[in-house]
Design an enzyme around this catalytic site. Structure first.
Site, short mmCIF file in Angstrom:
data_model
loop_
_atom_site.label_atom_id
_atom_site.label_comp_id
_atom_site.label_asym_id
_atom_site.label_seq_id
_atom_site.Cartn_x
_atom_site.Cartn_y
_atom_site.Cartn_z
N TYR A 163 8.99 -26.54 -117.39
CA TYR A 163 9.90 -27.28 -116.51
C TYR A 163 9.13 -27.90 -115.35
O TYR A 163 9.43 -29.00 -114.90
CB TYR A 163 11.02 -26.38 -116.02
CG TYR A 163 11.99 -25.99 -117.10
CD1 TYR A 163 12.85 -26.94 -117.65
CD2 TYR A 163 12.02 -24.70 -117.59
CE1 TYR A 163 13.72 -26.59 -118.67
CE2 TYR A 163 12.90 -24.35 -118.61
CZ TYR A 163 13.75 -25.29 -119.14
OH TYR A 163 14.60 -24.95 -120.16
N SER A 194 22.24 -25.02 -128.57
CA SER A 194 21.58 -24.67 -127.31
C SER A 194 20.81 -23.38 -127.50
O SER A 194 21.38 -22.36 -127.90
CB SER A 194 22.60 -24.51 -126.18
OG SER A 194 23.20 -25.76 -125.87
#
Length: 372
Positions: A163, A194
């Site tokens: 990230y 997901s």
């Protein structure tokens, strides 16, 4: 006349992507009316609400040629990109390379572009000690920990995290694009695509317990059982994404995103037991902690039987969620609580009741035939 606001939601079939698309198509959406392109690697699943997008497109973001062939014709049309995609690889180095490549390929395919392009980046907040992104650092000496409540200007922790890599990719294009960064907590929503879908994982575990007449046990520690946590309803996350995309004050800023309340897992456990129809079993750690990862490692066939008998959307147990990641999270020694002060100071006031959120999304998962 063509819409002035045209969004590309990458990863639209994930639980964040779906809600971002639906928020954009709301008649009251800020910056609207929006034309929405929803992008995914695979074809639209049967449960996907087709009304959430104007155009559904598929491409493999790892492959630049495929990405460019699909997106280049739209480069003078797209005004905003909402990044809700994730590709989980073998290890963190693989995650960094693959996900950075995906994002870079999309940016390159859309540039040069007429006018400003606003990238809205969806990512887990870095203050979670990389629990969901880099498990092997947990518990090691020197694994620094920030003090809660977590806020946006805390320094990055000294471990590789994809990230962070995505954030760096976007910032490298800062002269050409505007961006906002959104940092949710434990996300609750509805999708079978997901990777970190805690509710689907918990539901599968509960259904296996019922099927085998076994207790539905808590797999965390006493600290997590008794202390506060927060979570993020994907509707609040989507609302913040749209707000960040159209409010200039939010440009190039990072924002935490939670429901704005807190709960204990002891309380939430009771809610889950009620919703899944299993007996509430208090935490018993006298003989050590219950190991969910070990418990579930050979339960794939049991879940397949439940899916077949109940006529559910076909997905393998290992596709539902990351058991090891959530177990680590439930064995933390800090309160998972983030400050929403910055969001409020900048003008975002979205919120949700976490107990009601969990009940709502369990209901949606049932409507979508993902869980019984």
């Amino acid at each position: 006349m063509a819409n002035a606001s045209v969004a590309l939601v990458v990863g639209v079939t994930g639980m964040a992507g779906i809600n971002i698309a639906q928020a954009l198509k709301s008649p009251t959406a800020q910056g609207g009316p929006w034309t929405v392109y929803g992008a995914a690697r695979r074809a639209m699943p049967t449960w996907f609400p087709s009304s959430a997008v104007d155009h559904f497109i598929t491409f493999d973001a790892v492959d630049f040629n495929d990405t460019n062939a699909t997106l280049a014709p739209l480069s003078n049309h797209i005004t905003h990109v909402f990044w809700a995609a994730i590709n989980v690889g073998r290890d963190q180095e693989d995650n960094i390379i693959t996900n950075s490549t995906m994002l870079t390929n999309v940016i390159k395919a859309l540039m040069p572009i007429i006018g400003p392009l606003s990238y809205v980046i969806f990512r887990y907040k870095r203050v979670l000690r990389n629990i969901l992104a880099h498990f092997n650092f947990l518990g090691q000496p020197g694994a620094a920990q920030h003090e809660p409540p977590f806020h946006e200007d805390m320094a990055r922790l000294p471990h590789p995290n994809f990230y962070h890599a995505l954030e760096d990719v976007v910032k490298s294009y800062a002269s050409d694009i505007r961006y906002t960064i959104h940092r949710p907590s434990i996300i609750v929503g509805a999708s079978s695509r997901s990777v970190y879908n805690a509710l689907v994982m918990l539901a599968a575990y509960a259904e296996i317990c019922k099927y085998q007449n076994a207790p539905f046990r808590f797999f965390g520690n006493r600290y997590t059982w008794e202390h506060f946590s927060d979570m993020t309803d994907t509707r609040v996350l989507a609302e913040q994404h749209v707000w960040g995309a159209v409010n200039k004050k939010a440009n190039n800023q990072a924002f935490n995103c939670t429901n704005g309340d807190v709960f204990t897992w002891k309380k939430m456990r009771g809610v889950l037991c009620e919703e899944f129809g299993v007996e509430f079993v208090p935490l018993d750690d006298k003989d050590g902690l219950f190991d969910l990862v070990d418990e579930m490692k050979d339960k794939g066939k049991v879940w397949n039987q439940i899916v077949e008998e109940k006529g559910l959307v076909k997905m393998k147990l290992e596709e539902i969620a990351c058991f090891i990641g959530f177990q680590y999270l439930m064995r933390s020694d800090f309160q998972l609580v983030s400050s929403m002060n910055k969001s409020k100071e900048f003008g975002f006031f979205g919120y949700a009741d976490s107990i009601k959120s969990v009940r709502f999304w369990i209901g949606k998962l049932r409507e979508m035939n993902i869980i019984p």
